[in-house]
Design a protein around this motif. Structure first.
Motif, PDB file in Angstrom:
ATOM      1  N   ILE A   1       0.695  -1.371   0.031  1.00  0.00           N
ATOM      2  CA  ILE A   1       0.074   0.138   0.044  1.00  0.00           C
ATOM      3  C   ILE A   1       0.741   1.255  -0.033  1.00  0.00           C
ATOM      4  O   ILE A   1       1.751   1.372   0.999  1.00  0.00           O
ATOM      5  N   ARG A   2       0.599   2.091  -0.832  1.00  0.00           N
ATOM      6  CA  ARG A   2       1.506   3.353  -0.998  1.00  0.00           C
ATOM      7  C   ARG A   2       0.365   4.651  -0.637  1.00  0.00           C
ATOM      8  O   ARG A   2      -0.554   4.768  -1.226  1.00  0.00           O
TER       9      ARG A   2
ATOM     10  N   ILE B   1      -4.433   6.542   6.795  1.00  0.00           N
ATOM     11  CA  ILE B   1      -5.141   5.475   7.057  1.00  0.00           C
ATOM     12  C   ILE B   1      -5.347   5.439   8.572  1.00  0.00           C
ATOM     13  O   ILE B   1      -4.437   5.583   9.462  1.00  0.00           O
ATOM     14  N   ASN B   2      -6.449   5.297   9.056  1.00  0.00           N
ATOM     15  CA  ASN B   2      -7.171   5.160  10.527  1.00  0.00           C
ATOM     16  C   ASN B   2      -7.440   3.747  10.822  1.00  0.00           C
ATOM     17  O   ASN B   2      -8.660   3.239  10.189  1.00  0.00           O
ATOM     18  N   ASN B   3      -6.601   2.937  11.620  1.00  0.00           N
ATOM     19  CA  ASN B   3      -7.242   1.839  12.058  1.00  0.00           C
ATOM     20  C   ASN B   3      -7.736   1.835  13.284  1.00  0.00           C
ATOM     21  O   ASN B   3      -7.154   2.006  14.474  1.00  0.00           O
ATOM     22  N   GLN B   4      -9.140   1.769  13.185  1.00  0.00           N
ATOM     23  CA  GLN B   4      -9.793   2.037  14.439  1.00  0.00           C
ATOM     24  C   GLN B   4      -9.739   1.056  15.649  1.00  0.00           C
ATOM     25  O   GLN B   4      -9.356   0.057  15.313  1.00  0.00           O
ATOM     26  N   ALA B   5     -10.252   1.674  16.916  1.00  0.00           N
ATOM     27  CA  ALA B   5     -10.127   0.719  18.029  1.00  0.00           C
ATOM     28  C   ALA B   5     -11.110  -0.585  17.727  1.00  0.00           C
ATOM     29  O   ALA B   5     -12.183  -0.385  16.975  1.00  0.00           O
ATOM     30  N   GLY B   6     -10.591  -1.624  18.234  1.00  0.00           N
ATOM     31  CA  GLY B   6     -11.383  -2.983  17.893  1.00  0.00           C
ATOM     32  C   GLY B   6     -11.080  -3.578  16.405  1.00  0.00           C
ATOM     33  O   GLY B   6     -11.610  -4.482  15.985  1.00  0.00           O
ATOM     34  N   ALA B   7     -10.562  -2.722  15.511  1.00  0.00           N
ATOM     35  CA  ALA B   7     -10.271  -3.362  14.353  1.00  0.00           C
ATOM     36  C   ALA B   7      -8.847  -3.758  14.288  1.00  0.00           C
ATOM     37  O   ALA B   7      -7.943  -3.578  14.925  1.00  0.00           O
ATOM     38  N   THR B   8      -8.523  -4.647  13.206  1.00  0.00           N
ATOM     39  CA  THR B   8      -7.327  -5.649  13.017  1.00  0.00           C
ATOM     40  C   THR B   8      -6.800  -5.308  11.718  1.00  0.00           C
ATOM     41  O   THR B   8      -7.521  -5.506  10.831  1.00  0.00           O
TER      42      THR B   8
ATOM     43  N   ALA C   1       5.499  -3.021   3.365  1.00  0.00           N
ATOM     44  CA  ALA C   1       4.032  -3.411   3.214  1.00  0.00           C
ATOM     45  C   ALA C   1       3.369  -1.944   3.195  1.00  0.00           C
ATOM     46  O   ALA C   1       2.317  -1.930   2.439  1.00  0.00           O
ATOM     47  N   VAL C   2       3.709  -1.045   3.754  1.00  0.00           N
ATOM     48  CA  VAL C   2       3.056   0.271   3.854  1.00  0.00           C
ATOM     49  C   VAL C   2       4.193   1.452   3.391  1.00  0.00           C
ATOM     50  O   VAL C   2       5.129   1.532   4.254  1.00  0.00           O
TER      51      VAL C   2
END
Length: 181
Positions: free
Chosen positions: A6-7, A14-21, A31-32
């Protein structure tokens, strides 16, 4: 997915929210990448079989699970809260700002490496658990900060490394029995 990265460009976030994996399972080592920002409030997990590098701004207030492989951040890593877990080495090759949380491991001797061009800024009370922090960069420990190393953690400021200790805390480096500085 396998073989993709991912670029993040143009200031994207990018927001990886609470509870998300967010599972890293690609076969690509970077990878990023890019000039954007990755904010982790949930879990970022190395579930693949590759040594990963995140080459972006990475803000952590959640959980980073290194898995069994090396997990690298070659950009800016802001450890604001939360934890780093897993039994893979954590390698930081940019700016490391540690103002909260725990960087630990289930196994004694798993590495936290900060390299020659890395500047680490420790500004609050933080915990190093069961990892061996090998520094060959520059660590600036300031304010009323304290690095507590427990569970037989170890800090090695190696040849070429500089540890600028200007913390006003009464015990800026503290450890459990078996911990070494």
């Amino acid at each position: 997915s396998v073989g993709n990265d991912i670029r993040i460009t143009g200031g994207a976030v990018i927001n990886n929210q609470a509870g998300a994996t967010w599972n890293l399972a690609t076969t690509i080592g970077s990878a990023v990448t890019g000039g954007g920002t990755f904010n982790n409030f949930g879990t970022v997990a190395n579930t693949g079989s590759t040594h990963y590098q995140l080459q972006t701004v990475f803000n952590n207030s959640g959980v980073v699970n290194t898995g069994e492989r090396t997990f690298g951040i070659n950009g800016t890593f802001n450890m604001l809260a939360g934890s780093v877990t897993g039994n893979g080495d954590l390698e930081l090759g940019g700016t490391f700002n540690w103002s909260g949380g725990t960087i630990g491991s289930d196994l004694r001797g798993v590495l936290l490496r900060t390299f020659g061009t890395t500047t680490s800024n420790v500004t609050q009370n933080v915990t190093l658990g069961r990892r061996r922090w090998v520094n060959t960069g520059t660590v600036n420990q300031s304010g009323a900060s304290r690095v507590t190393h427990g569970g037989e953690a170890r800090i090695d400021n190696e040849v070429g490394g500089t540890w600028n200790l200007s913390s006003t805390h009464a015990t800026p480096l503290a450890g459990d029995p078996g911990s070494i500085f």
